[in-house]
Write a protein that holds these residues in place. Structure first.
Motif, PDB file in Angstrom:
ATOM      1  N   GLN A   1       1.061  -1.096   0.235  1.00 35.78           N
ATOM      2  CA  GLN A   1      -0.454   0.336  -0.108  1.00 35.78           C
ATOM      3  C   GLN A   1       0.949   1.293   0.397  1.00 35.78           C
ATOM      4  OE1 GLN A   1      -1.015   1.039   3.278  1.00 35.78           O
ATOM      5  NE2 GLN A   1      -2.855   2.664   2.716  1.00 35.78           N
ATOM      6  N   ASN A   2       2.056   1.465   0.206  1.00 32.86           N
ATOM      7  CA  ASN A   2       2.851   2.170   0.685  1.00 32.86           C
ATOM      8  C   ASN A   2       3.293   2.548  -0.520  1.00 32.86           C
ATOM      9  OD1 ASN A   2       4.240   4.259   2.676  1.00 32.86           O
ATOM     10  ND2 ASN A   2       6.125   3.947   1.814  1.00 32.86           N
ATOM     11  N   SER A   3       4.095   1.659  -0.747  1.00 27.57           N
ATOM     12  CA  SER A   3       4.318   2.050  -2.591  1.00 27.57           C
ATOM     13  C   SER A   3       3.422   2.606  -3.662  1.00 27.57           C
ATOM     14  CB  SER A   3       4.434   0.961  -2.987  1.00 27.57           C
ATOM     15  OG  SER A   3       5.898  -0.302  -2.321  1.00 27.57           O
TER      16      SER A   3
ATOM     17  N   LEU B   1       0.430   4.656  -2.356  1.00 23.81           N
ATOM     18  CA  LEU B   1       0.998   5.901  -2.213  1.00 23.81           C
ATOM     19  C   LEU B   1       1.271   6.737  -2.319  1.00 23.81           C
ATOM     20  CD1 LEU B   1      -0.886   8.034   0.499  1.00 23.81           C
ATOM     21  CD2 LEU B   1       0.446   7.429   1.502  1.00 23.81           C
ATOM     22  N   GLN B   2       3.146   6.172  -2.469  1.00 20.34           N
ATOM     23  CA  GLN B   2       4.446   7.050  -2.772  1.00 20.34           C
ATOM     24  C   GLN B   2       3.661   7.445  -4.829  1.00 20.34           C
ATOM     25  OE1 GLN B   2       7.954   4.983  -1.775  1.00 20.34           O
ATOM     26  NE2 GLN B   2       7.173   5.667   0.289  1.00 20.34           N
TER      27      GLN B   2
ATOM     28  N   GLN C   1      -5.403   3.899  -5.405  1.00 18.20           N
ATOM     29  CA  GLN C   1      -5.711   4.805  -4.683  1.00 18.20           C
ATOM     30  C   GLN C   1      -7.081   4.667  -3.336  1.00 18.20           C
ATOM     31  OE1 GLN C   1      -2.923   5.041  -2.475  1.00 18.20           O
ATOM     32  NE2 GLN C   1      -3.486   7.200  -0.801  1.00 18.20           N
TER      33      GLN C   1
ATOM     34  N   HIS D   1      -7.704   2.368  -1.301  1.00 17.52           N
ATOM     35  CA  HIS D   1      -7.243   2.073  -0.249  1.00 17.52           C
ATOM     36  C   HIS D   1      -8.659   3.484   1.183  1.00 17.52           C
ATOM     37  CE1 HIS D   1      -3.409   0.434  -2.063  1.00 17.52           C
ATOM     38  NE2 HIS D   1      -4.308   0.165  -1.385  1.00 17.52           N
TER      39      HIS D   1
ATOM     40  N   PRO E   1       3.599  -4.058   6.369  1.00 18.57           N
ATOM     41  CA  PRO E   1       4.091  -3.496   5.975  1.00 18.57           C
ATOM     42  C   PRO E   1       2.281  -3.751   5.223  1.00 18.57           C
ATOM     43  CG  PRO E   1       5.649  -3.653   5.900  1.00 18.57           C
ATOM     44  CD  PRO E   1       5.619  -4.131   6.853  1.00 18.57           C
TER      45      PRO E   1
END
Length: 415
Positions: free
Chosen positions: A217-219, A221-222, A275, A278, A294
């Motif tokens: 998910q963080n990837s 978001l970035q 996104q 999410h 993660p």
């Protein structure tokens, strides 16, 4: 047999059904396997030659490749010890020490025939599958038994593959990609946004089914915050327009047992759709169970990541549904979706000034070691491209197709 191929790092194996119990009193019911590969026949007897070969082979190749090689070799051993008069009754995989090239060729003839030696109907095996088995046997004899790697002794002098392949190479088959309309059909029959997002992401990124679980998910978001990024391909820098982002993919394990990383090109339209998913209540509730760990970008209805098998099951289920409604003409698969990504990228003229530029970019995105493999995508029938143009006959860019796909498959009440 569930445990015919065991890839182990200290795994316990139940062998209560092993034929060894018939001859040896007190034979253990459970054995402990050290690091390596253990291959067994249907009688739960260890096949030592094959096991040693694959233990060495595994140092540089994926576990899936190991399993394929193991099964190919098991098929040959079973045939020889069942039907070949010179090897019937041979123990374990000893037959591989003396098998002659003509006997291997007879095995290939048996595979092509639709009847076994008792005239009982059986499915014949395709030329492509035979070529795969032939390549396995070639490597086993040429790079192991007859030319052992460091640490192994020479097992046999004569090589049945001394003169090369023992089957005629399979005819080259054309790549058959999933088309835009096929992907749209899957999304239309999907009941929720999480499934729609996953399939659109696979189509837009070219990831393999086994790589989905490593997308975080963080990837996403970035990437949603980035506007421009370059990809380096063969000493040249291809600048990706602001309609795309370059995303790093953690590939399947390859040489050296290490993960292989590569970059692929994903449309912002798709990243934004994921996104937005999410931010839904469903995803927020599911990710709570992960705590500080993660979080995978794609979670199923139980809040677990999509595994290789569950991705295949999802696409199969949606394909059956789309076929029932007459939206597609044939079953789709994760690999056809990956092929669809390749066809779409090569046709998107904003991703390279020339066809060669896009071909080199596609090689990077798909993680192909050889450009020859990627060149297969240039042989897709020209009729395929008719599905990728607008009403005026102008080819749609990749990001435009993703925008179109997103807009036409959204549900107002998505969960």
């Amino acid at each position: 047999m569930d445990n015919s191929v065991v890839i182990s790092a200290g795994k316990k194996l139940n062998i209560t059904k092993s034929v060894a119990h018939e001859d040896l009193d007190g034979y253990p019911k459970v054995i402990f396997l050290a690091e390596g590969v253990a291959v067994f026949n249907e009688r739960i007897e260890l096949l030592p030659l094959i096991s040693d070969f694959l233990t060495d082979y595994r140092r540089n190749y994926s576990d899936q490749s190991v399993k394929t090689y193991a099964n190919n070799l098991r098929y040959l051993v079973k045939y020889l010890t069942t039907y070949d008069d010179n090897h019937v009754g041979s123990k374990r995989d000893d037959c591989l020490m003396t098998v002659h090239e003509t006997e291997i060729q007879k095995y290939f003839d048996y595979c092509r025939n639709n009847k076994n030696h008792n005239d009982v109907e059986k499915p014949s095996i395709s030329g492509k599958t035979l070529s795969n088995r032939d390549a396995t046997y070639n490597r086993f004899f040429s790079e192991f038994l007859c030319n052992p790697p460091a640490g192994y002794k020479l097992m046999r002098e004569d090589n049945p593959y001394g003169n090369g392949s023992l089957v005629v190479a399979a005819k080259e088959s054309l790549i058959k990609p999933a088309l835009f309309n096929d992907i749209e059909a899957l999304l239309l029959v999907a009941n929720n946004e999480r499934e729609k997002c996953l399939i659109q992401f696979m189509y837009d990124s070219g990831v393999r089914r086994g790589e989905v679980e490593s997308i975080l998910q963080n990837s996403i978001l970035q990437l949603s915050r980035e506007s421009r990024k370059s990809i380096i391909v063969d000493y040249s820098t291809i600048q990706i327009s602001s309609d795309y982002v370059a995303m790093e993919i953690k590939g399947n394990k390859g040489r050296g047992r290490e993960a292989k990383f590569r970059n692929t090109v994903v449309s912002k339209e798709t990243i934004n759709r994921v996104q937005k998913y999410h931010s839904t209540l469903e995803y927020k509730k599911q990710k709570r169970k992960w705590g500080n760990t993660p979080i995978p970008a794609f979670l199923n209805q139980n809040g677990n990541p999509y595994t290789e098998k569950s991705v295949s099951k999802l696409i199969k289920r949606l394909s059956v549904r789309a076929l029932k409604f007459g939206l597609i003409n044939t079953m789709l698969s994760p690999h056809k979706i990956r092929h669809g990504f390749g066809a779409m990228l090569l046709n998107s003229e904003d991703l390279g000034k020339t066809q060669l530029d896009r071909l080199l970019l596609l090689q990077q995105c798909l993680g192909h070691q050889s450009l020859t493999t990627t060149e297969g995508y240039t042989k897709i029938p020209i009729g395929v491209w008719d599905k990728l143009v607008d009403r005026n006959g102008i080819a749609l860019k990749k990001y435009q197709l993703m925008r179109k796909l997103k807009n036409r498959t959204r549900l107002g009440g998505d969960k």
